[in-house]
Scaffold this motif. Sequence first.
Motif, PDB file in Angstrom:
ATOM      1  N   VAL A   3       0.931  -1.171  -0.285  1.00  0.00           N
ATOM      2  CA  VAL A   3      -0.184  -0.014  -0.135  1.00  0.00           C
ATOM      3  C   VAL A   3       0.742   1.517  -0.095  1.00  0.00           C
ATOM      4  N   LEU A   4       0.461   1.778  -1.425  1.00  0.00           N
ATOM      5  CA  LEU A   4       1.297   3.094  -0.941  1.00  0.00           C
ATOM      6  C   LEU A   4       0.274   4.546  -1.005  1.00  0.00           C
ATOM      7  N   MET A   5       0.691   5.207  -0.242  1.00  0.00           N
ATOM      8  CA  MET A   5      -0.051   6.318   0.417  1.00  0.00           C
ATOM      9  C   MET A   5       0.525   7.776  -0.366  1.00  0.00           C
ATOM     10  N   VAL A   6      -0.196   8.391  -1.486  1.00  0.00           N
ATOM     11  CA  VAL A   6       0.920   9.348  -2.467  1.00  0.00           C
ATOM     12  C   VAL A   6       0.230  10.692  -2.259  1.00  0.00           C
ATOM     13  N   GLN A   7       1.527  11.672  -2.296  1.00  0.00           N
ATOM     14  CA  GLN A   7       1.124  13.186  -1.761  1.00  0.00           C
ATOM     15  C   GLN A   7       1.225  13.730  -3.948  1.00  0.00           C
ATOM     16  N   HIS A   8       0.529  14.606  -3.807  1.00  0.00           N
ATOM     17  CA  HIS A   8       0.710  15.320  -4.921  1.00  0.00           C
ATOM     18  C   HIS A   8       0.858  16.672  -4.765  1.00  0.00           C
ATOM     19  N   PRO A   9       2.891  16.948  -5.936  1.00  0.00           N
ATOM     20  CA  PRO A   9       2.714  15.797  -6.710  1.00  0.00           C
ATOM     21  C   PRO A   9       3.907  14.482  -5.519  1.00  0.00           C
ATOM     22  N   HIS A  10       3.722  13.951  -6.969  1.00  0.00           N
ATOM     23  CA  HIS A  10       4.614  12.714  -6.417  1.00  0.00           C
ATOM     24  C   HIS A  10       6.451  12.417  -6.906  1.00  0.00           C
ATOM     25  N   THR A  11       7.338  11.452  -6.000  1.00  0.00           N
ATOM     26  CA  THR A  11       8.277  11.970  -7.180  1.00  0.00           C
ATOM     27  C   THR A  11       8.745  10.083  -7.679  1.00  0.00           C
ATOM     28  N   PHE A  12       7.565   9.642  -7.244  1.00  0.00           N
ATOM     29  CA  PHE A  12       7.798   8.328  -8.040  1.00  0.00           C
ATOM     30  C   PHE A  12       8.381   7.858  -9.451  1.00  0.00           C
ATOM     31  N   ASP A  91      -1.413  -6.538  -5.931  1.00  0.00           N
ATOM     32  CA  ASP A  91      -0.045  -6.772  -5.848  1.00  0.00           C
ATOM     33  C   ASP A  91       0.447  -5.204  -5.143  1.00  0.00           C
ATOM     34  N   TYR A  92      -0.319  -4.297  -5.496  1.00  0.00           N
ATOM     35  CA  TYR A  92      -0.410  -3.199  -5.580  1.00  0.00           C
ATOM     36  C   TYR A  92      -1.115  -1.936  -5.263  1.00  0.00           C
ATOM     37  N   LEU A  93      -1.366  -1.676  -4.422  1.00  0.00           N
ATOM     38  CA  LEU A  93      -2.456  -0.625  -4.132  1.00  0.00           C
ATOM     39  C   LEU A  93      -1.892   0.615  -3.720  1.00  0.00           C
ATOM     40  N   PHE A  94      -2.325   2.201  -4.950  1.00  0.00           N
ATOM     41  CA  PHE A  94      -2.085   3.702  -4.928  1.00  0.00           C
ATOM     42  C   PHE A  94      -3.281   3.760  -3.852  1.00  0.00           C
ATOM     43  N   ILE A  95      -3.292   5.037  -2.937  1.00  0.00           N
ATOM     44  CA  ILE A  95      -4.191   5.897  -2.717  1.00  0.00           C
ATOM     45  C   ILE A  95      -3.578   6.674  -2.791  1.00  0.00           C
ATOM     46  N   VAL A  96      -4.054   7.630  -3.553  1.00  0.00           N
ATOM     47  CA  VAL A  96      -3.818   9.450  -4.494  1.00  0.00           C
ATOM     48  C   VAL A  96      -4.346   9.947  -3.092  1.00  0.00           C
ATOM     49  N   ARG A  97      -3.716  11.585  -2.711  1.00  0.00           N
ATOM     50  CA  ARG A  97      -4.623  12.285  -1.251  1.00  0.00           C
ATOM     51  C   ARG A  97      -5.037  13.039  -2.832  1.00  0.00           C
ATOM     52  N   PHE A  98      -6.910  13.144  -2.887  1.00  0.00           N
ATOM     53  CA  PHE A  98      -7.639  13.941  -3.793  1.00  0.00           C
ATOM     54  C   PHE A  98      -7.422  15.884  -2.668  1.00  0.00           C
ATOM     55  N   THR A  99      -6.414  16.159  -3.814  1.00  0.00           N
ATOM     56  CA  THR A  99      -6.081  18.193  -3.435  1.00  0.00           C
ATOM     57  C   THR A  99      -6.919  18.719  -4.064  1.00  0.00           C
ATOM     58  N   SER A 100      -7.072  20.081  -4.019  1.00  0.00           N
ATOM     59  CA  SER A 100      -7.423  21.351  -4.944  1.00  0.00           C
ATOM     60  C   SER A 100      -6.455  21.321  -5.996  1.00  0.00           C
ATOM     61  N   SER A 101      -5.016  20.909  -5.732  1.00  0.00           N
ATOM     62  CA  SER A 101      -3.928  20.429  -6.495  1.00  0.00           C
ATOM     63  C   SER A 101      -4.309  19.188  -7.872  1.00  0.00           C
ATOM     64  N   PHE A 102      -4.486  18.930  -7.264  1.00  0.00           N
ATOM     65  CA  PHE A 102      -4.448  17.400  -7.739  1.00  0.00           C
ATOM     66  C   PHE A 102      -5.676  17.446  -8.961  1.00  0.00           C
ATOM     67  N   ALA A 103      -6.968  17.936  -8.343  1.00  0.00           N
ATOM     68  CA  ALA A 103      -8.047  17.992  -9.393  1.00  0.00           C
ATOM     69  C   ALA A 103      -7.676  19.054 -10.445  1.00  0.00           C
ATOM     70  N   ASN A 104      -6.576  19.609 -10.543  1.00  0.00           N
ATOM     71  CA  ASN A 104      -6.426  20.342 -11.575  1.00  0.00           C
ATOM     72  C   ASN A 104      -5.176  20.578 -12.613  1.00  0.00           C
ATOM     73  N   LEU A 105      -5.286  18.897 -12.412  1.00  0.00           N
ATOM     74  CA  LEU A 105      -4.010  17.851 -13.708  1.00  0.00           C
ATOM     75  C   LEU A 105      -5.493  18.691 -14.617  1.00  0.00           C
ATOM     76  N   ASP A 106      -4.934  18.476 -15.844  1.00  0.00           N
ATOM     77  CA  ASP A 106      -5.428  17.934 -17.183  1.00  0.00           C
ATOM     78  C   ASP A 106      -5.512  16.921 -17.563  1.00  0.00           C
ATOM     79  N   PRO A 107      -6.331  16.477 -17.824  1.00  0.00           N
ATOM     80  CA  PRO A 107      -6.232  14.614 -18.450  1.00  0.00           C
ATOM     81  C   PRO A 107      -4.941  14.281 -18.982  1.00  0.00           C
ATOM     82  N   ALA A 108      -4.083  14.930 -19.870  1.00  0.00           N
ATOM     83  CA  ALA A 108      -2.892  14.984 -20.025  1.00  0.00           C
ATOM     84  C   ALA A 108      -1.892  14.786 -19.286  1.00  0.00           C
ATOM     85  N   GLN A 109      -1.787  15.362 -17.874  1.00  0.00           N
ATOM     86  CA  GLN A 109      -0.082  15.584 -16.906  1.00  0.00           C
ATOM     87  C   GLN A 109      -0.863  14.263 -16.407  1.00  0.00           C
ATOM     88  N   PHE A 110      -2.165  14.051 -15.820  1.00  0.00           N
ATOM     89  CA  PHE A 110      -2.759  12.650 -14.783  1.00  0.00           C
ATOM     90  C   PHE A 110      -2.148  11.212 -15.362  1.00  0.00           C
TER      91      PHE A 110
END
Length: 313
Positions: A3-12, A91-110
């Motif tokens: 399980v990976l807790m992912v903050q935006h922006p991530h560094t993976f 095998d992997y669960l990514f839990i992305v923190r849903f924030t305003s900055s994450f929500a503002n990613l355009d589709p291609a960026q996501f």
Amino acid sequence: MKVLMVQHPHTFQQHDFPPLVMALGFFDGVHLGHRKVIETAKAAAVNSGWKSAVMTFDPHPSVVLSQENRPVEYITPLKEKADLISKLGIDYLFIVRFTSSFANLDPAQFVQQYVIDLNVRHVVAGFDFTYGKYGKGTMDTLPHHGMGILQVTTVTKMEEGNEKISSTAIREKLREGDTESVITFLGRYYETKGTVIHGEKRGRQLSFPTANIQLNEDYIIPKPGVYAVRLFVNGRWEKGVCNIGYKPTFHDPGQSHLSIEVHLLHFKRSIYGEEVTIEWRHRIRDEKKFHSLEDLKAQIAYDIVRASDFLQA
């Protein structure tokens, strides 16, 4: 399952992960439609020799996007959702923190940052999945945003009785007290977890002691009323009858908070402080005000008989 807790922006970076087949979605309830998406991703991973992954988000996007400022009620709060996904062999669960900055990613960026940069080679999602700012990204645009290097599988709508299996439909049924029909959507009984706390001791005064349950998370609570339930406590399931409501026989309107109280059948031990799970089986009746304690005691006795009958079936 990792399980990976992912903050935006991530560094993976891509080399941090093996090739992945990823199921995308919020997956509240992990209902039969969600399971089809996740199991499709799992099967694709096995067939390709890659690893399986699920990406979900926390909190619910409405917390960030809605202007109504209403609390979110979950079918499966985050821990229960993760437990259910783990049982599907992911095998992997990514839990992305849903924030305003994450929500503002355009589709291609996501797609670049949260799919390609995580070494995802194949994406699986439901037909109505959307991504990116304003939800402008769809399953039709995903191959384009994946720049031709992603495999994409769209899982079609699942129905039960000509009704789409969805988290929204399950919430509506629970608000109506229809705990039986949600089984055909969830593939299991609805459950809530909580702690046994001290209450007003009204049940003991009526010769029907109850366990007062304080829920641990922001669950959606079924419609007030009386239900046949099972309670998991001390490592085993016990049969019971549950009242959700405001105890109108003892309190005037507006003078009591919503309570969840379970009378266990053939059970006499003290369980204060215990962590328990309520399994919601069958709605028996609405909560109502009684003119006397004797009338209330007679009704409770009848409710116990009905609950016992339902739980024997």
